[in-house]
Design a protein around this motif. Structure first.
Motif, short mmCIF file in Angstrom:
data_model
loop_
_atom_site.label_atom_id
_atom_site.label_comp_id
_atom_site.label_asym_id
_atom_site.label_seq_id
_atom_site.Cartn_x
_atom_site.Cartn_y
_atom_site.Cartn_z
N LEU A 124 40.74 -39.68 30.73
CA LEU A 124 39.59 -39.02 30.10
C LEU A 124 39.35 -39.54 28.69
CD1 LEU A 124 40.06 -35.36 31.36
CD2 LEU A 124 38.27 -36.98 32.03
N LYS A 125 40.43 -39.77 27.94
CA LYS A 125 40.29 -40.32 26.59
C LYS A 125 39.70 -41.72 26.63
CE LYS A 125 43.95 -37.63 24.41
NZ LYS A 125 45.31 -37.64 23.88
N ARG A 126 40.15 -42.52 27.58
CA ARG A 126 39.62 -43.89 27.70
C ARG A 126 38.15 -43.88 28.06
NH1 ARG A 126 44.72 -46.85 30.69
NH2 ARG A 126 46.08 -46.82 28.86
N LEU A 127 37.77 -43.01 28.99
CA LEU A 127 36.36 -42.92 29.37
C LEU A 127 35.52 -42.40 28.21
CD1 LEU A 127 36.75 -41.61 33.01
CD2 LEU A 127 35.89 -43.86 32.32
N ALA A 128 36.04 -41.44 27.45
CA ALA A 128 35.33 -40.91 26.29
C ALA A 128 35.10 -42.03 25.27
CB ALA A 128 36.11 -39.76 25.66
N GLY A 129 36.03 -42.96 25.19
CA GLY A 129 35.88 -44.10 24.29
C GLY A 129 34.69 -44.98 24.63
N TYR A 130 34.24 -44.91 25.86
CA TYR A 130 33.05 -45.66 26.27
C TYR A 130 31.78 -44.85 26.05
CZ TYR A 130 36.09 -49.07 28.55
OH TYR A 130 37.03 -50.03 28.80
N GLY A 131 31.93 -43.63 25.60
CA GLY A 131 30.77 -42.80 25.31
C GLY A 131 30.12 -42.19 26.55
N VAL A 132 30.90 -42.01 27.62
CA VAL A 132 30.34 -41.44 28.83
C VAL A 132 30.79 -39.98 28.99
CG1 VAL A 132 30.19 -43.64 30.06
CG2 VAL A 132 32.26 -42.27 30.27
N ASN A 133 30.00 -39.23 29.71
CA ASN A 133 30.35 -37.85 30.06
C ASN A 133 31.05 -37.88 31.41
OD1 ASN A 133 28.82 -36.78 27.81
ND2 ASN A 133 27.00 -37.28 28.99
N VAL A 134 32.11 -37.13 31.52
CA VAL A 134 32.89 -37.10 32.75
C VAL A 134 32.83 -35.69 33.34
CG1 VAL A 134 35.16 -37.38 33.78
CG2 VAL A 134 34.42 -38.92 31.96
N GLN A 135 32.57 -35.65 34.64
CA GLN A 135 32.52 -34.38 35.36
C GLN A 135 33.40 -34.50 36.59
OE1 GLN A 135 28.54 -33.50 36.69
NE2 GLN A 135 29.27 -32.19 38.33
N PHE A 136 34.36 -33.60 36.72
CA PHE A 136 35.16 -33.56 37.94
C PHE A 136 34.36 -32.77 38.98
CE2 PHE A 136 38.45 -34.52 34.90
CZ PHE A 136 39.28 -35.38 35.60
N MET A 137 34.27 -33.28 40.16
CA MET A 137 33.61 -32.56 41.23
C MET A 137 34.47 -31.33 41.58
SD MET A 137 30.88 -34.17 41.25
CE MET A 137 30.03 -33.28 42.52
N PRO A 138 33.88 -30.31 42.20
CA PRO A 138 34.55 -29.02 42.37
C PRO A 138 35.95 -29.06 42.98
CG PRO A 138 32.26 -28.83 43.00
CD PRO A 138 32.51 -30.29 42.73
N ASN A 139 36.22 -29.99 43.86
CA ASN A 139 37.52 -30.01 44.53
C ASN A 139 38.46 -31.11 44.04
OD1 ASN A 139 37.08 -27.85 46.62
ND2 ASN A 139 35.33 -29.18 47.00
N ALA A 140 38.01 -31.93 43.11
CA ALA A 140 38.78 -33.11 42.70
C ALA A 140 40.14 -32.78 42.11
CB ALA A 140 37.97 -33.93 41.70
N LEU A 141 40.30 -31.60 41.52
CA LEU A 141 41.56 -31.24 40.89
C LEU A 141 42.29 -30.13 41.64
CD1 LEU A 141 40.44 -31.33 37.14
CD2 LEU A 141 41.70 -33.09 38.42
N ARG A 142 42.00 -29.97 42.91
CA ARG A 142 42.60 -28.87 43.68
C ARG A 142 44.03 -29.15 44.15
NH1 ARG A 142 38.72 -25.09 46.36
NH2 ARG A 142 40.66 -23.96 46.72
N GLY A 143 44.52 -30.36 43.97
CA GLY A 143 45.91 -30.66 44.30
C GLY A 143 46.12 -31.22 45.70
N ILE A 144 47.30 -31.75 45.88
CA ILE A 144 47.65 -32.45 47.13
C ILE A 144 47.56 -31.53 48.34
CG2 ILE A 144 49.52 -33.60 48.38
CD1 ILE A 144 50.44 -34.75 45.65
N ASP A 145 48.20 -30.38 48.27
CA ASP A 145 48.25 -29.50 49.45
C ASP A 145 46.85 -29.10 49.90
OD1 ASP A 145 51.00 -29.62 49.51
OD2 ASP A 145 51.28 -27.70 48.48
N TYR A 146 46.01 -28.67 48.96
CA TYR A 146 44.66 -28.23 49.33
C TYR A 146 43.84 -29.39 49.90
CZ TYR A 146 40.03 -26.28 49.29
OH TYR A 146 38.78 -25.86 49.68
N LEU A 147 43.83 -30.52 49.21
CA LEU A 147 42.97 -31.62 49.65
C LEU A 147 43.47 -32.28 50.94
CD1 LEU A 147 41.83 -33.17 46.27
CD2 LEU A 147 40.60 -31.64 47.80
#
Length: 124
Positions: A28-51
């Motif tokens: 996220l820090k590296r992407l912020a360095g490029y001046g872009v906005n980052v959005q995680f889609m609703p399930n992207a961070l739900r973890g291994i078991d859920y996904l």
């Protein structure tokens, strides 16, 4: 110009695990360095078991990212070996073909399967 990036986890849910949070923060820090906005889609961070248990949720994130006109690029959080399980949720009723718009789609490893899917529905 790329201003808004959506992050999806189509193969594995590692990005949602506590042991990987330092890597997510670095990314996220590296992407912020490029001046872009980052959005995680609703399930992207739900973890291994859920996904692992819910390929339909991974597919829904991809479809939503393509349908969102505010997203310029879709970035896969990680590779893996499970993307093939998204096929019925993307190809039934022609869902993927109807959702795809001209956006940059980037990933590695298992994401090659997604690149093949997108090529099949006409995204160069």
């Amino acid at each position: 110009m790329i201003k808004n990036i959506a992050i999806v986890s189509l193969s594995r849910g590692v990005a949602g695990e506590a042991f990987a949070q330092h890597e997510v923060e670095i990314g996220l820090k590296r992407l912020a360095g490029y001046g872009v906005n980052v959005q995680f889609m609703p399930n992207a961070l739900r973890g291994i078991d859920y996904l692992t248990t819910h390929p339909e949720a991974r597919a829904a994130d991809l479809l939503q990212a393509f349908r969102d006109p505010g997203i310029d690029m879709i970035l896969c959080a990680i590779g893996g070996d499970d993307t093939y399980r998204l096929l019925p949720y993307l190809f039934d009723h022609d869902k993927l073909r109807r959702a795809v718009t001209d956006k940059i789609f980037l990933g590695f490893s298992d994401t090659t399967v997604n690149h093949m899917m997108l090529h099949k529905v006409g995204l160069p």
